[in-house]
Design a protein around this motif. Structure first.
Motif, mmCIF file in Angstrom:
data_model
loop_
_atom_site.group_PDB
_atom_site.id
_atom_site.type_symbol
_atom_site.label_atom_id
_atom_site.label_comp_id
_atom_site.label_asym_id
_atom_site.label_seq_id
_atom_site.Cartn_x
_atom_site.Cartn_y
_atom_site.Cartn_z
ATOM 1 N N ALA A 87 -31.667 51.287 24.784
ATOM 2 C CA ALA A 87 -32.103 50.214 25.705
ATOM 3 C C ALA A 87 -33.588 50.666 26.424
ATOM 4 O O ALA A 87 -34.373 49.804 26.772
ATOM 5 C CB ALA A 87 -31.040 50.244 26.719
ATOM 6 N N SER A 88 -33.862 51.918 26.640
ATOM 7 C CA SER A 88 -35.045 52.287 27.444
ATOM 8 C C SER A 88 -36.159 52.066 26.489
ATOM 9 O O SER A 88 -37.129 51.838 26.805
ATOM 10 C CB SER A 88 -34.838 53.953 27.619
ATOM 11 N N PHE A 89 -36.058 52.365 24.967
ATOM 12 C CA PHE A 89 -37.115 52.223 24.034
ATOM 13 C C PHE A 89 -37.390 50.537 24.203
ATOM 14 O O PHE A 89 -38.507 50.301 23.927
ATOM 15 C CB PHE A 89 -36.781 52.754 22.945
ATOM 16 N N LEU A 90 -36.497 49.812 24.275
ATOM 17 C CA LEU A 90 -36.596 48.396 24.008
ATOM 18 C C LEU A 90 -37.212 47.719 25.394
ATOM 19 O O LEU A 90 -38.158 47.285 25.307
ATOM 20 C CB LEU A 90 -35.255 47.666 24.136
ATOM 21 N N VAL A 91 -36.751 48.339 26.520
ATOM 22 C CA VAL A 91 -37.116 47.889 27.727
ATOM 23 C C VAL A 91 -38.752 48.353 27.794
ATOM 24 O O VAL A 91 -39.673 47.404 28.347
ATOM 25 C CB VAL A 91 -36.555 48.412 28.862
ATOM 26 N N GLY A 92 -39.035 49.661 27.513
ATOM 27 C CA GLY A 92 -40.413 50.071 27.739
ATOM 28 C C GLY A 92 -41.060 49.338 26.355
ATOM 29 O O GLY A 92 -42.539 49.104 26.811
ATOM 30 N N GLY A 93 -40.859 49.259 25.219
ATOM 31 C CA GLY A 93 -41.640 48.658 24.346
ATOM 32 C C GLY A 93 -41.886 47.080 24.606
ATOM 33 O O GLY A 93 -42.944 46.683 23.962
ATOM 34 N N LEU A 94 -41.201 46.530 25.524
ATOM 35 C CA LEU A 94 -41.313 44.981 25.671
ATOM 36 C C LEU A 94 -42.663 44.836 26.455
ATOM 37 O O LEU A 94 -43.402 43.832 26.415
ATOM 38 C CB LEU A 94 -40.193 44.328 25.997
ATOM 39 N N LYS A 95 -43.058 45.970 27.229
ATOM 40 C CA LYS A 95 -43.930 45.903 28.101
ATOM 41 C C LYS A 95 -45.406 46.381 27.475
ATOM 42 O O LYS A 95 -46.610 46.190 28.000
ATOM 43 C CB LYS A 95 -43.668 46.706 29.391
ATOM 44 N N TYR A 96 -45.175 47.695 26.856
ATOM 45 C CA TYR A 96 -46.366 48.840 26.093
ATOM 46 C C TYR A 96 -45.950 48.416 24.636
ATOM 47 O O TYR A 96 -44.762 48.630 24.184
ATOM 48 C CB TYR A 96 -46.159 50.079 26.759
ATOM 49 N N ARG A 97 -47.054 48.232 23.947
ATOM 50 C CA ARG A 97 -47.153 48.499 22.644
ATOM 51 C C ARG A 97 -46.503 49.444 21.707
ATOM 52 O O ARG A 97 -45.725 49.536 20.795
ATOM 53 C CB ARG A 97 -48.552 48.112 22.088
ATOM 54 N N MET A 98 -46.826 50.746 22.365
ATOM 55 C CA MET A 98 -46.421 51.908 21.860
ATOM 56 C C MET A 98 -46.386 52.951 22.925
ATOM 57 O O MET A 98 -47.202 52.937 23.877
ATOM 58 C CB MET A 98 -47.128 52.525 20.745
ATOM 59 N N GLN A 99 -45.113 53.692 23.190
ATOM 60 C CA GLN A 99 -44.853 54.604 23.980
ATOM 61 C C GLN A 99 -44.897 55.965 23.555
ATOM 62 O O GLN A 99 -44.317 56.127 22.436
ATOM 63 C CB GLN A 99 -43.653 54.338 24.865
ATOM 64 N N GLU A 100 -45.358 57.040 24.272
ATOM 65 C CA GLU A 100 -45.067 58.427 23.718
ATOM 66 C C GLU A 100 -44.186 59.417 24.549
ATOM 67 O O GLU A 100 -44.398 59.060 25.966
ATOM 68 C CB GLU A 100 -46.616 59.008 23.499
ATOM 69 N N PHE A 101 -43.604 60.324 23.995
ATOM 70 C CA PHE A 101 -42.922 61.121 24.882
ATOM 71 C C PHE A 101 -43.151 62.570 24.299
ATOM 72 O O PHE A 101 -43.487 62.684 23.094
ATOM 73 C CB PHE A 101 -41.471 60.751 25.133
ATOM 74 N N ASN A 102 -42.655 63.614 25.041
ATOM 75 C CA ASN A 102 -42.611 64.862 24.573
ATOM 76 C C ASN A 102 -41.563 65.337 23.579
ATOM 77 O O ASN A 102 -40.435 65.184 23.856
ATOM 78 C CB ASN A 102 -42.261 65.945 25.790
ATOM 79 N N ARG A 103 -42.113 65.288 22.144
ATOM 80 C CA ARG A 103 -41.128 65.353 21.131
ATOM 81 C C ARG A 103 -40.485 66.713 21.164
ATOM 82 O O ARG A 103 -39.343 67.082 20.537
ATOM 83 C CB ARG A 103 -41.709 65.209 19.829
ATOM 84 N N ILE A 104 -41.316 67.753 21.804
ATOM 85 C CA ILE A 104 -40.573 69.117 21.865
ATOM 86 C C ILE A 104 -39.390 69.087 22.674
ATOM 87 O O ILE A 104 -38.258 69.652 22.450
ATOM 88 C CB ILE A 104 -41.498 70.161 22.560
ATOM 89 N N ASN A 105 -39.315 68.154 23.896
ATOM 90 C CA ASN A 105 -38.179 68.086 24.725
ATOM 91 C C ASN A 105 -37.095 67.312 24.155
ATOM 92 O O ASN A 105 -35.842 67.731 24.034
ATOM 93 C CB ASN A 105 -38.795 67.489 26.046
ATOM 94 N N ALA A 106 -37.566 66.293 23.240
ATOM 95 C CA ALA A 106 -36.468 65.503 22.553
ATOM 96 C C ALA A 106 -35.827 66.372 21.472
ATOM 97 O O ALA A 106 -34.285 66.235 21.215
ATOM 98 C CB ALA A 106 -37.272 64.259 21.811
#
Length: 382
Positions: free
Chosen positions: A114-133
């Motif tokens: 749901a966080s990816f969906l909510v953010g993706g509806l406002k921004y075309r692409m979002q980045e996050f720290n993949r090391i943390n993930a």
């Protein structure tokens, strides 16, 4: 304090805070009105979640999204811990295990998706720290393996292995707590620089640190109190709504218990602070699996009528394993779009639909030597 009052005055969702004293009074005046208490507790938990989100954002803005996400996950999981402790004292091990498994699956699939969906509806692409993930996903995978072992070993032997299972569960619980502690040392101290945010995002007005921390403490306490009322009424109320016990523990309790984390994660995603959202979702799931579940096993020897083990029913183990593997796959790239969120939500809905239509049998329900086919057939017949 002025900033907090200003936020309450302008945010209409916080006007629902009036239901907090209402449900607390109703619990004492009408303790048997389970359906009313069920609905009132939901109305009370929602504004508390919004308020907790506001305070957490204030802490994260000053301490960083990684630390803010960890703090939010810790305080958010306090609700699940209080709920589980109440069930543990009553000897309801099946409900405790269902809430643990449900919280892990809900955080990894629903909350992150749901966080990816909510953010993706406002921004075309979002980045996050993949090391943390990747770090959080690895912790979650280790915990899933530890939960899988007691169930797999016991299922492979038709002879009763209760004593062995309890001893193994205690040993695994101690190991998981050690891993969690070492993980905190790694991410918060020795290699803290690896977990910095990828995007600065939007930072709106935030309360002073003292106000934010005080709000976090008070709100978390209120969430725990209201959450206890919710659990006390949910089973009787859910029966009138036609919901099964497995669906209640795995889905409903997990969603309501994680309301505070959801409000913070969704708010962070909308402000392009996806590291905060990912930290909350995966950090909360890893914390439940590596710390909350083992602590409950150890505490069951002190406060419970009987010791609890880490043997979950096969359906729960499969769902947790699928959730962990799905998260490993979707977070490997370090970026997300709205469609990635949809895929995570679809996996969650598949699991939720399965539980709603055909809940899994709990370990104590079927006879030890009954085949899996007979258990499913019996479940369908009933």
């Amino acid at each position: 304090m002025g900033s907090l009052l200003e936020e309450i005055r302008h945010n209409r969702a916080l006007w629902l805070l009036i239901f907090v004293p209402v449900v607390l009074v109703a619990e004492h005046t009408a303790p048997t009105a389970h359906t009313m208490l069920f609905l009132l507790s939901i109305l009370a938990i929602f504004p508390l979640a919004v308020l907790l989100s506001y305070a957490t954002e204030g802490v994260a803005a000053k301490m960083g999204d990684a630390t803010g996400g960890l703090l939010n996950a810790t305080l958010g999981n306090l609700t699940e811990l209080v709920i589980a402790l109440a069930a543990l004292q009553a000897g309801q091990h099946d409900l405790v295990k269902a809430s643990i498994a449900g919280a892990i699956v809900t955080n990894t699939l629903f909350l992150l998706g749901a966080s990816f969906l909510v953010g993706g509806l406002k921004y075309r692409m979002q980045e996050f720290n993949r090391i943390n993930a990747r770090f959080q996903s690895s912790l979650l995978f280790v915990a899933t393996v530890a939960i899988l072992i007691p169930s797999a070993v016991t299922a492979a032997d038709s002879i009763g292995m209760s004593d062995f299972t309890h001893k193994l569960s205690v040993g695994l619980s101690l190991l998981l707590i050690v891993v969690y502690g070492l993980g905190l040392l790694f991410s918060q101290k020795t290699h803290r620089e690896l977990f910095s945010s990828q995007e600065a995002g939007e930072h709106g007005p935030t309360p002073p640190m003292s106000v934010a921390l005080a709000t976090l403490a008070v709100t978390t306490l209120l969430v725990a109190l209201v959450g206890e009322i919710f659990v006390g009424s949910v089973q009787q109320a859910a029966t009138s709504f036609g919901m099964t016990p497995a669906f209640i523990g795995f889905i409903i309790v997990a969603l309501v218990g994680g309301a505070a984390e959801m409000a913070s994660a969704f708010s962070g995603a909308r402000k392009n602070r996806l590291d905060l959202s990912v930290g909350i979702a995966l950090g909360s799931a890893a914390q439940i699996a590596l710390f909350v579940a083992p602590v409950l096993v150890l505490l069951s020897y002190v406060i419970g009528p009987a010791p609890m083990d880490l043997q979950f029913w096969p359906g729960a183990v499969i769902m947790m394993f699928l959730a962990a593997m799905t998260v490993v796959l979707v977070t490997s790239g370090g970026h997300s779009t709205w469609f990635v969120g949809v895929l995570l939500l679809m996996v969650y809905l598949i699991l939720a639909m399965t539980l709603y239509l055909l809940p899994p049998q709990l370990p104590s329900d079927p006879p030890a030597k009954v085949s899996a086919y007979e258990r499913v057939r019996t479940g369908l017949a009933s």
